[in-house]
Design a protein around this motif. Structure first.
Motif, mmCIF file in Angstrom:
data_model
loop_
_atom_site.group_PDB
_atom_site.id
_atom_site.type_symbol
_atom_site.label_atom_id
_atom_site.label_comp_id
_atom_site.label_asym_id
_atom_site.label_seq_id
_atom_site.Cartn_x
_atom_site.Cartn_y
_atom_site.Cartn_z
ATOM 1 N N PHE A 137 0.829 -1.209 0.000
ATOM 2 C CA PHE A 137 0.000 0.000 0.000
ATOM 3 C C PHE A 137 0.862 1.257 0.000
ATOM 4 N N VAL A 138 0.262 2.342 -0.453
ATOM 5 C CA VAL A 138 0.975 3.604 -0.629
ATOM 6 C C VAL A 138 1.252 4.263 0.719
ATOM 7 N N ILE A 139 2.491 4.730 0.898
ATOM 8 C CA ILE A 139 2.820 5.542 2.077
ATOM 9 C C ILE A 139 3.228 6.964 1.683
ATOM 10 N N ARG A 140 3.650 7.137 0.424
ATOM 11 C CA ARG A 140 3.814 8.488 -0.129
ATOM 12 C C ARG A 140 3.293 8.470 -1.560
ATOM 13 N N ARG A 141 2.394 9.370 -1.834
ATOM 14 C CA ARG A 141 1.722 9.361 -3.120
ATOM 15 C C ARG A 141 2.626 9.849 -4.245
ATOM 16 N N ARG A 142 2.188 9.596 -5.439
ATOM 17 C CA ARG A 142 2.947 10.000 -6.623
ATOM 18 C C ARG A 142 3.113 11.519 -6.694
ATOM 19 N N ASP A 143 2.130 12.255 -6.152
ATOM 20 C CA ASP A 143 2.205 13.712 -6.160
ATOM 21 C C ASP A 143 3.012 14.268 -4.997
ATOM 22 N N GLY A 144 3.612 13.378 -4.186
ATOM 23 C CA GLY A 144 4.460 13.809 -3.082
ATOM 24 C C GLY A 144 3.749 13.930 -1.751
ATOM 25 N N LEU A 145 2.423 13.814 -1.730
ATOM 26 C CA LEU A 145 1.692 13.899 -0.470
ATOM 27 C C LEU A 145 1.834 12.588 0.297
ATOM 28 N N TYR A 146 1.889 12.713 1.620
ATOM 29 C CA TYR A 146 2.054 11.529 2.468
ATOM 30 C C TYR A 146 0.696 10.882 2.742
ATOM 31 N N ALA A 147 0.698 9.575 2.808
ATOM 32 C CA ALA A 147 -0.546 8.827 2.989
ATOM 33 C C ALA A 147 -0.993 8.864 4.444
ATOM 34 N N TYR A 148 -2.296 8.806 4.609
ATOM 35 C CA TYR A 148 -2.919 8.821 5.941
ATOM 36 C C TYR A 148 -2.366 7.718 6.829
ATOM 37 N N GLN A 149 -2.203 6.513 6.293
ATOM 38 C CA GLN A 149 -1.765 5.376 7.119
ATOM 39 C C GLN A 149 -0.371 5.620 7.693
ATOM 40 N N LEU A 150 0.526 6.159 6.896
ATOM 41 C CA LEU A 150 1.872 6.460 7.384
ATOM 42 C C LEU A 150 1.833 7.573 8.411
ATOM 43 N N ALA A 151 1.161 8.677 8.086
ATOM 44 C CA ALA A 151 1.170 9.844 8.959
ATOM 45 C C ALA A 151 0.591 9.522 10.335
ATOM 46 N N CYS A 152 -0.534 8.819 10.370
ATOM 47 C CA CYS A 152 -1.159 8.493 11.659
ATOM 48 C C CYS A 152 -0.262 7.587 12.493
ATOM 49 N N ALA A 153 0.339 6.605 11.862
ATOM 50 C CA ALA A 153 1.207 5.684 12.599
ATOM 51 C C ALA A 153 2.417 6.414 13.176
ATOM 52 N N VAL A 154 3.059 7.256 12.371
ATOM 53 C CA VAL A 154 4.239 7.990 12.839
ATOM 54 C C VAL A 154 3.858 8.958 13.952
ATOM 55 N N ASP A 155 2.727 9.641 13.812
ATOM 56 C CA ASP A 155 2.279 10.564 14.855
ATOM 57 C C ASP A 155 1.997 9.835 16.164
ATOM 58 N N ASP A 156 1.315 8.704 16.076
ATOM 59 C CA ASP A 156 1.023 7.936 17.291
ATOM 60 C C ASP A 156 2.310 7.533 18.001
ATOM 61 N N ALA A 157 3.306 7.117 17.224
ATOM 62 C CA ALA A 157 4.574 6.700 17.820
ATOM 63 C C ALA A 157 5.310 7.882 18.436
ATOM 64 N N ASP A 158 5.414 8.972 17.693
ATOM 65 C CA ASP A 158 6.171 10.122 18.178
ATOM 66 C C ASP A 158 5.508 10.792 19.368
ATOM 67 N N ASP A 159 4.178 10.733 19.451
ATOM 68 C CA ASP A 159 3.467 11.341 20.571
ATOM 69 C C ASP A 159 3.303 10.398 21.757
ATOM 70 N N GLY A 160 3.805 9.168 21.640
ATOM 71 C CA GLY A 160 3.695 8.225 22.737
ATOM 72 C C GLY A 160 2.262 7.826 23.044
ATOM 73 N N ILE A 161 1.442 7.725 22.005
ATOM 74 C CA ILE A 161 0.031 7.381 22.205
ATOM 75 C C ILE A 161 -0.080 5.936 22.702
ATOM 76 N N THR A 162 -0.816 5.755 23.774
ATOM 77 C CA THR A 162 -1.020 4.415 24.326
ATOM 78 C C THR A 162 -2.347 3.811 23.874
ATOM 79 N N ASP A 163 -3.352 4.659 23.627
ATOM 80 C CA ASP A 163 -4.684 4.172 23.289
ATOM 81 C C ASP A 163 -5.302 5.045 22.214
ATOM 82 N N VAL A 164 -5.870 4.399 21.214
ATOM 83 C CA VAL A 164 -6.595 5.087 20.157
ATOM 84 C C VAL A 164 -8.043 4.620 20.197
ATOM 85 N N LEU A 165 -8.966 5.567 20.302
ATOM 86 C CA LEU A 165 -10.395 5.265 20.212
ATOM 87 C C LEU A 165 -10.944 6.021 19.013
ATOM 88 N N ARG A 166 -11.555 5.291 18.094
ATOM 89 C CA ARG A 166 -12.116 5.912 16.904
ATOM 90 C C ARG A 166 -13.256 5.049 16.404
#
Length: 268
Positions: A137-166
């Motif tokens: 699956f795409v993590i950076r699009r052909r137009d250079g924009l970053y994919a939602y799946q990559l961005a959310c995962a990296v943010d959760d890791a960098d922010d030390g998120i322990t629990d996600v409710l959605r």
């Protein structure tokens, strides 16, 4: 409803409640929408504990993750078009179609041969065979924009998120985000996928189904949502300010009251 449930759960666990704005896809953004959402949260007494995170300000972190995954051979450049992918049944074949150059290429993440599994706090054991359902699956699009799946995962890791409710409508995103975290050797948060609000026709409330925008009567909104979350708000509090309703709800809150539910119908 998701905001209220996650807020109550964070407070019940003596945790911090964070708000993130997923603004990494400018062509799809509605001008002013993020500010409206933040204003509505505050209007309903839902005050975040740390500065709001904006994904549009995190490009360096996302590019660093892409570089790491490329360097480890877990991600690859790809020029396969949507039409070509559709002709393959919609399942990407993986690194066998990789190209050597980043020019006019998307970056895709190879997927494991075995299913990605996790235990959802509300929906129970989950298992997704990404290789069979989507493939790389795409993590950076052909137009250079970053994919939602990559961005959310990296943010959760960098922010030390322990629990996600959605909402449970996002449960298909979870195995992809978990795979990104696994490839980066970052900790997995726990996930809980809440039921979504549906109308009398059983359809999820959304712009695509013509659902009305959130009304300005915050006290009525809060009372309705607490009832949908299974909290029997006393009649004398139905017209009380949102902070008073939330203060009553907190000692009565348990996440497991929503176990197994995938939809919460609004009254006619």
């Amino acid at each position: 409803m998701t905001a209220v449930a996650s807020y109550l759960e964070a407070r019940a666990q003596q945790g911090t409640w964070l708000v993130r704005v997923d603004d990494i896809d400018p062509p799809r953004e509605v001008p002013g929408a993020a500010d409206t959402i933040l204003r509505q949260l505050a209007q309903h007494g839902l005050h975040w504990d740390e500065p709001v995170r904006y994904q549009s300000r995190r490009h360096e972190a996302y590019q660093a993750a892409v570089d790491t995954l490329l360097g480890r051979g877990q991600a690859f450049y790809c020029t396969l078009s949507r039409r070509a992918l559709a002709e393959l049944g919609g399942v990407h074949p993986g690194p066998s179609v990789a190209v050597a150059t980043a020019h006019d290429s998307a970056v895709r993440l190879a997927v494991p041969d075995t299913p990605v599994a996790f235990t959802d706090r509300l929906q129970g054991p989950q298992s997704f065979a990404l290789r069979d359902t989507e493939g790389a699956f795409v993590i950076r699009r052909r137009d250079g924009l970053y994919a939602y799946q990559l961005a959310c995962a990296v943010d959760d890791a960098d922010d030390g998120i322990t629990d996600v409710l959605r909402g449970v409508d996002l449960i298909d995103s979870t195995p992809r985000q978990l795979h990104v975290l696994d490839c980066l050797a970052r900790p997995r948060p726990r996930y809980g996928h809440l039921p979504v609000l549906v109308g009398t026709d059983g359809q999820k409330l959304s712009k695509s189904t013509g659902a009305a925008a959130l009304g300005d009567d915050a006290t009525a909104n809060m009372a309705l949502i607490l009832r949908r979350l299974g909290l029997a708000l006393p009649a004398e509090l139905t017209g009380a300010p949102c902070p008073a309703q939330l203060a009553w709800a907190l000692p009565h809150w348990t996440l497991n009251r929503l176990t197994g539910q995938q939809a919460c119908p609004l009254p006619p």
